[in-house]
Design a protein around this motif. Structure first.
Motif, PDB file in Angstrom:
ATOM      1  N   ALA A  50      92.278 -79.904  41.177  1.00  0.00           N
ATOM      2  CA  ALA A  50      92.844 -78.866  40.812  1.00  0.00           C
ATOM      3  C   ALA A  50      92.600 -77.454  41.632  1.00  0.00           C
ATOM      4  O   ALA A  50      93.428 -76.671  41.605  1.00  0.00           O
ATOM      5  CB  ALA A  50      92.097 -78.766  39.359  1.00  0.00           C
ATOM      6  N   LEU A  51      91.340 -77.662  42.367  1.00  0.00           N
ATOM      7  CA  LEU A  51      91.231 -76.601  43.122  1.00  0.00           C
ATOM      8  C   LEU A  51      92.159 -76.469  44.365  1.00  0.00           C
ATOM      9  O   LEU A  51      92.487 -75.452  44.938  1.00  0.00           O
ATOM     10  CB  LEU A  51      89.707 -76.876  43.845  1.00  0.00           C
ATOM     11  N   LEU A  52      92.596 -77.848  44.770  1.00  0.00           N
ATOM     12  CA  LEU A  52      93.276 -77.900  46.056  1.00  0.00           C
ATOM     13  C   LEU A  52      94.934 -77.125  45.464  1.00  0.00           C
ATOM     14  O   LEU A  52      95.498 -76.468  46.439  1.00  0.00           O
ATOM     15  CB  LEU A  52      93.646 -79.266  46.396  1.00  0.00           C
ATOM     16  N   ALA A  53      95.352 -77.551  44.173  1.00  0.00           N
ATOM     17  CA  ALA A  53      96.546 -76.899  43.657  1.00  0.00           C
ATOM     18  C   ALA A  53      96.377 -75.435  43.429  1.00  0.00           C
ATOM     19  O   ALA A  53      97.406 -74.788  43.771  1.00  0.00           O
ATOM     20  CB  ALA A  53      96.802 -77.457  42.258  1.00  0.00           C
ATOM     21  N   CYS A  54      95.211 -74.836  43.222  1.00  0.00           N
ATOM     22  CA  CYS A  54      95.072 -73.490  42.909  1.00  0.00           C
ATOM     23  C   CYS A  54      95.139 -72.918  44.591  1.00  0.00           C
ATOM     24  O   CYS A  54      95.736 -71.644  44.528  1.00  0.00           O
ATOM     25  CB  CYS A  54      93.609 -73.279  42.214  1.00  0.00           C
ATOM     26  N   ALA A  55      94.538 -73.348  45.265  1.00  0.00           N
ATOM     27  CA  ALA A  55      94.571 -72.847  46.850  1.00  0.00           C
ATOM     28  C   ALA A  55      96.024 -72.788  47.270  1.00  0.00           C
ATOM     29  O   ALA A  55      96.552 -71.727  47.685  1.00  0.00           O
ATOM     30  CB  ALA A  55      94.009 -73.661  47.710  1.00  0.00           C
ATOM     31  N   PHE A  56      96.836 -73.949  46.960  1.00  0.00           N
ATOM     32  CA  PHE A  56      98.146 -73.936  47.196  1.00  0.00           C
ATOM     33  C   PHE A  56      99.250 -72.966  46.185  1.00  0.00           C
ATOM     34  O   PHE A  56      99.933 -72.247  46.851  1.00  0.00           O
ATOM     35  CB  PHE A  56      98.930 -75.522  46.766  1.00  0.00           C
ATOM     36  N   ASN A  57      98.994 -72.831  45.177  1.00  0.00           N
ATOM     37  CA  ASN A  57      99.413 -71.750  44.198  1.00  0.00           C
ATOM     38  C   ASN A  57      99.105 -70.349  44.807  1.00  0.00           C
ATOM     39  O   ASN A  57      99.872 -69.421  44.513  1.00  0.00           O
ATOM     40  CB  ASN A  57      98.960 -71.969  42.724  1.00  0.00           C
ATOM     41  N   LEU A  58      98.061 -70.166  45.327  1.00  0.00           N
ATOM     42  CA  LEU A  58      97.727 -68.689  45.941  1.00  0.00           C
ATOM     43  C   LEU A  58      98.943 -68.392  47.067  1.00  0.00           C
ATOM     44  O   LEU A  58      99.257 -67.397  47.130  1.00  0.00           O
ATOM     45  CB  LEU A  58      96.358 -68.742  46.536  1.00  0.00           C
ATOM     46  N   LEU A  59      99.313 -69.431  47.940  1.00  0.00           N
ATOM     47  CA  LEU A  59     100.310 -69.133  48.779  1.00  0.00           C
ATOM     48  C   LEU A  59     101.523 -68.979  48.527  1.00  0.00           C
ATOM     49  O   LEU A  59     102.193 -68.225  48.707  1.00  0.00           O
ATOM     50  CB  LEU A  59     100.219 -70.293  49.944  1.00  0.00           C
ATOM     51  N   ILE A  60     101.913 -70.064  47.466  1.00  0.00           N
ATOM     52  CA  ILE A  60     103.393 -70.177  47.091  1.00  0.00           C
ATOM     53  C   ILE A  60     103.750 -69.320  45.746  1.00  0.00           C
ATOM     54  O   ILE A  60     104.677 -68.493  45.673  1.00  0.00           O
ATOM     55  CB  ILE A  60     103.838 -71.762  46.714  1.00  0.00           C
ATOM     56  N   GLY A  61     102.458 -69.241  44.903  1.00  0.00           N
ATOM     57  CA  GLY A  61     103.022 -68.531  43.658  1.00  0.00           C
ATOM     58  C   GLY A  61     102.928 -67.071  43.612  1.00  0.00           C
ATOM     59  O   GLY A  61     103.516 -66.339  42.995  1.00  0.00           O
ATOM     60  N   TYR A  62     102.096 -66.615  44.782  1.00  0.00           N
ATOM     61  CA  TYR A  62     101.886 -65.239  44.849  1.00  0.00           C
ATOM     62  C   TYR A  62     102.145 -64.698  46.138  1.00  0.00           C
ATOM     63  O   TYR A  62     102.325 -63.275  46.115  1.00  0.00           O
ATOM     64  CB  TYR A  62     100.444 -64.906  44.703  1.00  0.00           C
ATOM     65  N   THR A 213     103.524 -57.110  56.731  1.00  0.00           N
ATOM     66  CA  THR A 213     103.762 -58.362  56.069  1.00  0.00           C
ATOM     67  C   THR A 213     103.113 -59.554  56.675  1.00  0.00           C
ATOM     68  O   THR A 213     102.628 -60.522  55.965  1.00  0.00           O
ATOM     69  CB  THR A 213     104.929 -58.452  55.451  1.00  0.00           C
ATOM     70  N   ASP A 214     103.490 -59.668  57.823  1.00  0.00           N
ATOM     71  CA  ASP A 214     103.075 -60.959  58.639  1.00  0.00           C
ATOM     72  C   ASP A 214     101.519 -60.924  58.686  1.00  0.00           C
ATOM     73  O   ASP A 214     101.080 -62.201  58.436  1.00  0.00           O
ATOM     74  CB  ASP A 214     103.525 -60.989  60.011  1.00  0.00           C
ATOM     75  N   GLN A 215     100.764 -60.070  58.711  1.00  0.00           N
ATOM     76  CA  GLN A 215      99.229 -60.038  58.804  1.00  0.00           C
ATOM     77  C   GLN A 215      98.747 -60.295  57.301  1.00  0.00           C
ATOM     78  O   GLN A 215      97.833 -61.304  56.982  1.00  0.00           O
ATOM     79  CB  GLN A 215      98.859 -58.630  58.938  1.00  0.00           C
ATOM     80  N   TYR A 216      99.688 -59.860  56.086  1.00  0.00           N
ATOM     81  CA  TYR A 216      99.177 -60.381  54.839  1.00  0.00           C
ATOM     82  C   TYR A 216      99.505 -61.630  54.516  1.00  0.00           C
ATOM     83  O   TYR A 216      98.455 -62.470  53.785  1.00  0.00           O
ATOM     84  CB  TYR A 216      99.856 -59.395  53.926  1.00  0.00           C
ATOM     85  N   LYS A 217     100.529 -62.317  55.207  1.00  0.00           N
ATOM     86  CA  LYS A 217     100.916 -63.696  54.877  1.00  0.00           C
ATOM     87  C   LYS A 217      99.979 -64.673  55.632  1.00  0.00           C
ATOM     88  O   LYS A 217      99.626 -65.814  55.125  1.00  0.00           O
ATOM     89  CB  LYS A 217     102.250 -63.900  55.267  1.00  0.00           C
ATOM     90  N   PHE A 218      99.706 -63.954  56.838  1.00  0.00           N
ATOM     91  CA  PHE A 218      98.590 -65.042  57.760  1.00  0.00           C
ATOM     92  C   PHE A 218      97.215 -64.996  56.907  1.00  0.00           C
ATOM     93  O   PHE A 218      96.860 -66.131  56.851  1.00  0.00           O
ATOM     94  CB  PHE A 218      98.503 -64.161  59.059  1.00  0.00           C
ATOM     95  N   LEU A 219      96.767 -63.927  56.528  1.00  0.00           N
ATOM     96  CA  LEU A 219      95.578 -64.011  55.949  1.00  0.00           C
ATOM     97  C   LEU A 219      95.598 -64.853  54.588  1.00  0.00           C
ATOM     98  O   LEU A 219      94.571 -65.344  54.206  1.00  0.00           O
ATOM     99  CB  LEU A 219      95.033 -62.567  55.385  1.00  0.00           C
ATOM    100  N   ALA A 220      96.704 -64.707  53.712  1.00  0.00           N
ATOM    101  CA  ALA A 220      96.669 -65.551  52.406  1.00  0.00           C
ATOM    102  C   ALA A 220      96.935 -67.018  53.009  1.00  0.00           C
ATOM    103  O   ALA A 220      96.164 -67.872  52.139  1.00  0.00           O
ATOM    104  CB  ALA A 220      98.207 -65.276  51.976  1.00  0.00           C
TER     105      ALA A 220
END
Length: 322
Positions: A50-62, A213-220
């Motif tokens: 669940a924690l792994l999926a939440c981390a993945f969701n941070l990247l794709i979902g947001y 935007t590249d810096q924000y995406k990289f940090l995410a």
């Protein structure tokens, strides 16, 4: 936090209150598991995923970035923690830090390579990097190849908590999950999270407003990979082994499935999706290879009937933020 729909709800005090109520209810429900007779290993495993999926969701979902290689962070952290615990003899807390540090460094390297690409090209690069690491770990001496690292000692965390006791281990994993969940929640509701959502919706407009935007995406990407690594380090104590299964591309596929079934772009969706998928694997194991077919069928049904995912549909129906 809202689902990826055309009628998303703004973040308001009422929305935050709803999310906090659901979070408290979830925490209390999970805390009561040892007293219910439910198999604790199943719940601990589900919490890690669940924690792994939440981390993945941070990247794709947001962030709108679809990664097909998130298993490399889970597996790398697992190998690093397992090696530190078994070979170096480090205590559990330091073993977890070693695993998280390994995932952090890996996310910086892979993020620097992949984040400059968009769409399917980004996804394919993450998949290629993940498979590259898979074959490296297959040949690396310290991973023991297909056998993996077995018999990992659990030890005493901070010299006090005996992780060999199932109840103690369960609450340590639960605290770790809740801490990671709240970290992701804070990231999403921070100014950084708001910029990330704007990039997901219209990157060109965000660029025109002066955001790099590249810096924000990289940090995410780095944050997502690091939290995924934390999940991998916790999983080592539950399974007491680190194997190639956690680095394989199919693991990345399962994470995508968990997120989509639960609800893309919702905070609680990945948790529901992870428990649903792990429960199917646990209780349908008697069907053998047909479990994959059943999972695929459920995934198709969810895509056709629950476009927003389980939690996303509930949030949409009640007009609540989940």
């Amino acid at each position: 936090m809202t689902a990826l729909t055309d009628d998303t709800l703004p973040m308001t005090p009422r929305a935050m209150r709803d999310e906090m109520i659901v979070f408290v209810a979830m925490a209390l429900l999970l805390a009561s598991v040892p007293f219910t007779g439910i198999y604790p290993f199943f719940v601990m495993q589900a919490l890690c995923f669940a924690l792994l999926a939440c981390a993945f969701n941070l990247l794709i979902g947001y962030g709108g970035l679809l990664s097909f290689g998130h298993a490399m962070f889970l597996g790398t952290a697992g190998y690093c923690s397992a090696h530190a615990l078994k070979v170096w003899g480090l205590p559990p807390e330091l073993g977890i830090l070693v695993g998280v540090a390994g995932a952090f460094v890996l996310s910086i390297i892979t993020g620097y390579i992949s984040i400059r690409r968009q769409g399917i090209y980004f996804s394919m690069i993450t998949l290629a990097l993940s498979q590259l690491l898979y074959f490296i770990y297959l040949q690396a001496p310290f991973t023991h190849g297909e056998d993996g690292i077995q018999g990992i000692p659990q030890g005493h965390m901070f010299g006090v908590f005996d992780l060999t006791k199932p109840t103690v281990l369960y609450y340590v994993v639960l605290v770790g999950f809740l801490a990671g969940f709240l970290l992701i929640y804070r990231i999403i509701n921070s100014p950084f999270g708001e910029v990330l959502k704007s990039i997901r919706e219209n990157e060109q407009r965000a660029i025109s407003l002066g955001y790099r935007t590249d810096q924000y995406k990289f940090l995410a990407f780095v944050l997502s990979g690091t939290v995924a690594g934390f999940a991998g380090s916790l999983k080592v104590f539950v399974a007491q082994n680190a194997s190639l299964t956690d680095v394989h591309w199919s693991m990345s596929g399962e994470v995508v499935l968990m997120t989509l079934v639960g609800g893309l772009g919702t905070i609680f969706g990945p948790v529901v999706g992870a428990f649903a998928i792990i429960a199917m694997q646990q209780y349908l194991a008697g069907f053998g290879q047909w479990v994959t077919v059943i999972q695929g069928s459920i995934f198709v049904i969810c895509v056709l009937t629950f476009r927003r995912g389980v939690v996303g549909e509930i949030a949409h129906y009640f007009r609540r933020s989940l």
